[in-house]
Design an enzyme around this catalytic site. Structure first.
Site, PDB file in Angstrom:
ATOM      1  N   TYR A 142     -34.668 123.482  19.185  1.00 25.68           N
ATOM      2  CA  TYR A 142     -33.451 123.136  19.724  1.00 25.68           C
ATOM      3  C   TYR A 142     -32.897 121.796  19.153  1.00 25.68           C
ATOM      4  CZ  TYR A 142     -29.547 121.948  22.689  1.00 25.68           C
ATOM      5  OH  TYR A 142     -28.375 121.864  23.365  1.00 25.68           O
ATOM      6  N   ASP A 237     -36.309 115.741  13.683  1.00 30.61           N
ATOM      7  CA  ASP A 237     -35.612 115.545  15.011  1.00 30.61           C
ATOM      8  C   ASP A 237     -36.753 114.958  15.870  1.00 30.61           C
ATOM      9  OD1 ASP A 237     -34.400 115.956  17.561  1.00 30.61           O
ATOM     10  OD2 ASP A 237     -33.800 117.882  17.327  1.00 30.61           O
ATOM     11  N   LYS A 265     -32.982 109.886  23.669  1.00 34.81           N
ATOM     12  CA  LYS A 265     -33.900 109.875  25.109  1.00 34.81           C
ATOM     13  C   LYS A 265     -34.427 108.325  25.300  1.00 34.81           C
ATOM     14  CE  LYS A 265     -34.798 114.724  25.219  1.00 34.81           C
ATOM     15  NZ  LYS A 265     -33.781 115.125  26.261  1.00 34.81           N
TER      16      LYS A 265
END
Length: 425
Positions: A142, A237, A265
């Site tokens: 994702y 990623d 994050k």
């Protein structure tokens, strides 16, 4: 009617599913979402007065634990000067210099406000740099909710995908190829057949959105080498793994240097902040230096970069040894429960990322993960909540250990997981 349910009823009138991000709805585990009032250290407090030991950590950012005093003080100090200027600040420069010192593969970067923006922008930069259209992602990976990445796999090991969400035109994904995670042979064949059309390969170096799935030996370096051979751009990623597995992320952990990196994050310290960056020759394509346009009103705002910079400055190499020790303790306890109970389950971990899969395993790809007993995971999760453990409310999400988790908290979680494994059978 409980106070939590009353709030949910109100929320469902004004927000789809009563939430602002789908996984928060708890529908994958047959429960209703818990509304949180505050967080501190390793715990969350709910509107119903329950205290939960948290292994979600705001989906990764809370590596120091919640409401770290140093981060809060720094943010409060900067907030007194203004929340957002829409103009450059020295804090942005300090933040960028810190990131580049931790990630040597990155020579320039741009701040954005979310991981979705980071991956979308990195792919646009890669396409602008190469002059090519095709991108490759891996099934089960994702990378945010931009149109070109919301694709499901075709029938082969590496095939053009089809839209995985209503509202995504087929034309938006017609240049997105979906390959099998950890299958370097299939990727090699894809490049041999069509490598000169591929602009980029994007990968979660440790998959975290099909549960914690580590890369097979040589897989990550193989991606980098294939991209170099065919003139494509390799993109890690690291929104989830960045400064999670090591200060320099998965690329430090696995000794790999991709062309581009996406971060989020942890680097935002709990506030909306993400980064994309890479080699100078690629980033020089970004406006105002080059023809690839990307902008953001709140990008690099002073509160977010302060929270991120304070978090990164606090993190030291010794902290990762501590996280490894606590993660290993949790893994060993869960594995012991699985073996002693002969449960059809497995546990997988990389550093402070961990998943209990309800399949015998091992899980090496989405094809493996999709065999999990999700109904049993739902029962398992409900029992954990009753035991005071806040675990990701979906089988295909990684849980996180933080520096606020000590041996007592880990042992509390092990005991609860042992009970939940038996109760869910």
């Amino acid at each position: 009617m409980s106070e939590n349910h009353e709030i949910l009823v109100r929320a469902e009138r004004v927000m789809p599913g009563g939430v602002n991000s789908p996984v928060r709805a708890f529908r994958a585990v047959g429960n209703e979402p818990l509304f949180i009032t505050r967080a501190a250290g390793a715990t969350l407090s709910t509107v119903s007065g329950q205290t939960l030991l948290d292994f979600v950590g705001s989906w990764g950012p809370a590596i120091l634990g919640h409401a770290d005093p140093d981060v809060l003080r720094a943010v409060h100090r900067v907030a007194d000067l203004g929340l957002s200027f829409g103009a450059p600040t020295e804090l942005e420069v300090e933040f960028a210099e810190k990131i580049l010192s931790l990630y040597p593969s990155m020579e320039m970067l741009r701040c954005v406000s979310s991981g979705t923006e980071a991956t979308m922008s990195a792919l646009r930069a890669a396409r602008g740099f190469t002059g090519r259209d095709v991108i490759v992602k891996f099934n089960g990976g994702y990378h945010g909710h931009s149109d070109a990445l919301l694709v499901k796999a075709g029938s082969g090991a590496a095939t053009f995908g089809s839209p995985d969400s209503a509202g995504v035109p087929r034309a938006m994904v017609e240049n997105t190829v979906v390959a099998r995670y950890n299958d370097l042979n299939a990727l090699t064949q894809l490049f041999a057949e069509d490598g000169l059309r591929i602009a980029a390969v994007i990968v979660e170096p440790v998959a975290g959105n099909m549960g914690c799935v580590p890369p097979s030996p040589g897989f990550l370096q193989g991606i980098i080498d294939l991209c170099a051979q065919y003139g494509a751009v390799s993109i890690f990623d690291e929104v989830m793994t960045g400064s999670r597995l090591a200060l320099g992320g998965a690329q430090e952990f696995y000794h790999c240097n991709p062309d581009m990196t996406c971060l989020g994050k942890i680097v935002g310290g709990g506030l909306p902040l993400a980064v994309y960056g890479g080699k100078r020759k690629i980033m020089a394509q970004i406006a105002p230096l080059g023809p690839v346009y990307q902008a953001g009103t709140l990008a690099g705002n002073p509160l977010a970069v302060t929270a991120g910079l304070t978090t990164l400055n606090k993190l030291q190499p010794a902290h990762y040894a501590e996280l490894e020790a606590m993660g290993a303790r949790l893994e060993a306890g869960v594995l012991r429960s699985i073996r002693e109970g002969a449960h059809a389950a497995c546990v997988q971990r990389v550093g402070s990322m961990i998943t209990v899969f309800f399949t015998p395993g091992p899980v090496r790809s989405w094809e493996d993960a999709s065999q999990c007993d999700t109904a049993r995971f739902g029962r398992f999760h409900q029992d954990l909540i009753r035991s005071g453990i806040y675990w990701p409310p979906a089988q295909f999400e990684a849980a996180f250990v933080s520096l606020a988790h000590g041996e007592a908290e880990i042992d509390q979680a092990i005991a609860a997981i042992d009970r939940a494994l038996s109760a869910s059978a």
